[in-house]
Design an enzyme around this catalytic site. Structure first.
Site, PDB file in Angstrom:
ATOM      1  CB  THR A 170       4.899   0.081  -2.957  1.00 45.02           C
ATOM      2  OG1 THR A 170       5.745  -0.503  -1.962  1.00 45.02           O
ATOM      3  CG2 THR A 170       5.617   0.102  -4.288  1.00 45.02           C
ATOM      4  CE  LYS A 172      -2.669   0.127   3.502  1.00 44.44           C
ATOM      5  NZ  LYS A 172      -1.721   0.874   4.355  1.00 44.44           N
ATOM      6  CG  PHE A 174       3.538  -8.893  -5.568  1.00 45.65           C
ATOM      7  CD1 PHE A 174       4.531  -8.976  -4.611  1.00 45.65           C
ATOM      8  CD2 PHE A 174       2.484  -8.009  -5.347  1.00 45.65           C
ATOM      9  CE1 PHE A 174       4.477  -8.204  -3.455  1.00 45.65           C
ATOM     10  CE2 PHE A 174       2.421  -7.236  -4.205  1.00 45.65           C
ATOM     11  CZ  PHE A 174       3.426  -7.337  -3.252  1.00 45.65           C
ATOM     12  CG  PHE A 219      -3.226  -2.903   9.029  1.00 44.61           C
ATOM     13  CD1 PHE A 219      -2.185  -3.693   8.550  1.00 44.61           C
ATOM     14  CD2 PHE A 219      -3.141  -2.425  10.332  1.00 44.61           C
ATOM     15  CE1 PHE A 219      -1.091  -4.023   9.360  1.00 44.61           C
ATOM     16  CE2 PHE A 219      -2.051  -2.740  11.146  1.00 44.61           C
ATOM     17  CZ  PHE A 219      -1.035  -3.544  10.656  1.00 44.61           C
ATOM     18  CE  LYS A 279       3.594  -3.023   6.942  1.00 42.89           C
ATOM     19  NZ  LYS A 279       2.710  -1.951   7.374  1.00 42.89           N
ATOM     20  CB  ALA A 323      -4.476   1.112  10.969  1.00 48.26           C
ATOM     21  NE  ARG A 382       0.345   4.699   8.717  1.00 44.56           N
ATOM     22  CZ  ARG A 382       0.088   3.434   9.022  1.00 44.56           C
ATOM     23  NH1 ARG A 382      -0.253   3.103  10.242  1.00 44.56           N
ATOM     24  NH2 ARG A 382       0.194   2.494   8.118  1.00 44.56           N
ATOM     25  CD1 TRP A 425       8.496  -3.015  -4.912  1.00 44.20           C
ATOM     26  CD2 TRP A 425       9.598  -3.765  -6.712  1.00 44.20           C
ATOM     27  NE1 TRP A 425       9.680  -3.565  -4.475  1.00 44.20           N
ATOM     28  CE2 TRP A 425      10.389  -4.034  -5.565  1.00 44.20           C
ATOM     29  CE3 TRP A 425      10.096  -4.145  -7.950  1.00 44.20           C
ATOM     30  CZ2 TRP A 425      11.616  -4.658  -5.626  1.00 44.20           C
ATOM     31  CZ3 TRP A 425      11.344  -4.775  -8.017  1.00 44.20           C
ATOM     32  CH2 TRP A 425      12.086  -5.026  -6.864  1.00 44.20           C
TER      33      TRP A 425
END
Length: 562
Positions: free
Chosen positions: A79, A77, A387, A307, A111, A279, A100, A415
């Site tokens: 990215t 998200k 991906f 999230f 993560k 979140a 953030r 990406w």
């Protein structure tokens, strides 16, 4: 998608990028020299005086990036947020990104960092993912200073008659440290204080973090800090920071941190990175000050909330936008093939294998999040964050689903390709803003009862059948209503992995009940935190944390951050 023999890692891409001096980035935004406070060559804080100077300037349009329920690996998200900001600039729009700050907890845990990835990153990622400009440390210090003031007050006679069994203010540390969830303080005899049970939260769960991200200026910060409830006295009445008389000291500790941080992306797009509540246990949005400053500096602001739409977006739209008077123009809902397959029943270790049937089975999760954004009255675009393991058959199946239901959709390759890979998304977002029927409104009125507000969130956003309240929660509702706290917003603390409060219920569960076990009043922030399921405010590290792969070379360059 082009094939590569060896794909560069995020940190390799970051370290190969030739950054512009931060003064150049600021100059492009018409930030005055005296409004910029450099922290080294490539990051700086921006004076709040800028907001006074640009007060009459029209506000830029806010675009919110959210997602479906994520898998444990994250779905990109951040990215997509960075990539969309870069893409808007590529098609000639004055766009700025507002995100953030990462917490060291997930960075060192499971993560990893939170600066985007590939050619859609904010830089310098090593600094941002570690200590950055010290904002989280300032929040940690202010939080723990307050804890020290409480215990000191009790030690020196307890004039406020604080019931030591009812102190609700916890110390914090910006790490995942399960050993600190339950501790005893004050041991060692009378000189050391009064022994009592206590515990730590992670810094990003602190009410001071929430206040920091919702305050509109320094005076508002002080007013909010003063309202923090730290304990209850022997008459079961709330004791606040104002009662202790330390709101000025806490504000002093936070005065420099309150200035937003300016950095740049791989493509030198400007980004404001400021504040970082989770979140799942907090409200999950960057600071109001940074978002509103970005609105003055750009025509379009791309921001994200943590999230899925059931957590971050719900809180952005019910709490942050309401408090700050922000009217979002459109929402991007990030979906990945691998997450949809996981919601369709595929185990994590098999997500790389083509499985169109499982993908289709998982689409109900995406549909629920779309319905949530529609319930807020906002136009949206689905972003398929591609991906390398995604197949053409899977991508076509997801596109076909969106087209069949009339959902705007864009394949996003930010990406690998940076802004270029997000142009289709940028164009569709602009189209949604121009043509979409925007009737944005929060889902509940703050004057409704606590149970009614929670039921609206649970039923409209999660798809729950009903909400149950523990006996403790029921007693708290009665008590909070007497105190007048029933008119506050609601901040749900819930697992990010499921629409329900059970992380194992993937996809779109039905016929489930949300259980609220207890509340945490965040009066300064302006909301009540409702804790559901087994969600914890101090996470633990996994068996093999990301920190095991981190190092520094002989030249001082970071290794293993991602």
């Amino acid at each position: 998608m082009a094939t590569m023999t060896k794909m560069k890692t995020d940190i390799e891409i970051a370290q190969e990028t030739k950054l512009k001096r931060i003064q150049e980035i600021a100059k492009e935004l018409d930030i005055l020299e005296e409004e910029l406070e450099p922290y080294g060559h490539y990051k700086a804080k921006i004076s709040l005086d800028l907001m006074k100077r640009l007060e009459a300037k029209p506000d830029g349009k806010v675009i919110l990036v959210t997602s479906i329920n994520p898998t444990p690996a994250g779905e990109g998200k951040s990215t997509v947020t960075v990539g969309l900001g870069q893409a808007l600039r590529k098609i000639g729009k004055k766009a700025i990104i507002a995100m953030r700050e990462p917490s060291l907890g997930p960075t060192m845990g499971i993560k990893g960092g939170a600066t985007g990835g590939g050619y859609s990153q904010v830089l310098p990622m090593e600094d941002i993912n570690l200590h950055f400009t010290g904002d989280l440390h300032a929040i940690t210090t202010a939080n723990n200073a307050l804890a020290a003031f409480i215990d000191n007050h009790i030690h020196h006679g307890n004039e406020l008659r604080i019931d030591t069994r009812r102190i609700v203010w916890k110390r914090v540390v910006d790490l995942n440290d399960r050993a600190l969830r339950h501790v005893v303080v004050g041991l060692g005899g009378p000189v050391q204080g009064v022994p009592r049970e206590d515990g730590f939260d992670i810094t990003v769960a602190s009410e001071i973090m929430a206040i920091f991200c919702l305050a509109t200026d320094l005076q508002d910060l002080k007013r909010r800090l003063a309202k923090i409830v730290v304990a209850y006295n022997v008459d079961k009445q709330p004791v606040t920071v104002a009662d202790l008389g330390v709101e000025g000291a806490l504000t002093l500790l936070l005065k420099d941190a309150l200035k937003p941080n300016l950095v740049q992306t791989v493509e030198h797009a400007p980004a404001l990175i400021h504040g970082g509540p989770f979140a799942n246990i907090a409200h999950g949005c960057n600071s109001v000050i940074a978002t509103k400053m970005a609105q003055k500096l750009g025509d379009y602001v791309v921001t994200e909330a943590g999230f899925g739409a059931d957590l971050g977006a719900e809180k952005f739209l019910n709490i942050k936008a309401r408090f700050a008077g922000i009217k979002p123009e459109a929402v991007v809902i990030v979906a990945t093939i691998r997450a949809l397959k996981m919601h369709g029943g595929v185990p994590k270790q098999e997500l790389h294998i083509e499985n169109v049937e499982a993908l289709r089975a998982g689409l109900d999760n995406l549909r629920k999040h779309i319905e949530t954004i529609q319930a807020f009255g906002l136009p949206f675009v689905v972003a398929i964050n591609r991906f390398i393991t995604d197949t053409e058959n899977e991508i076509n199946a997801l596109k076909a689903f969106c087209e069949e239901h009339g959902y705007p959709v864009a394949l996003t390759e930010v990406w690998e390709k940076g802004g270029e890979g997000g142009i289709e998304l940028a164009e569709k977002v602009l189209e949604a803003i121009e043509n979409g029927n925007n009737t944005y409104a929060p889902l509940y009125d703050v004057n409704e009862s606590i149970p009614d507000k929670i039921r609206k969130i649970a039923q409209i956003v999660y798809g729950a059948k009903d909400v149950e309240f523990s006996e403790k929660a029921k007693k708290q509702i009665e008590q909070f209503t007497v105190f007048g706290w029933d008119k506050l917003s609601i901040c749900m603390a819930k697992t990010q992995y499921s629409l329900s409060d059970d992380p194992t219920k993937l996809g779109r569960p039905t016929d489930f009940t949300i259980t609220v076990r207890e509340f945490k009043p965040s009066i300064g922030a302006g909301f009540l935190v409702a804790l559901t399921g087994d969600v914890m405010t101090m996470p633990g590290l996994p068996k093999k944390p990301a920190a095991l792969h981190m190092d520094v070379d002989e030249n001082g360059n970071a290794i293993g951050l991602f």
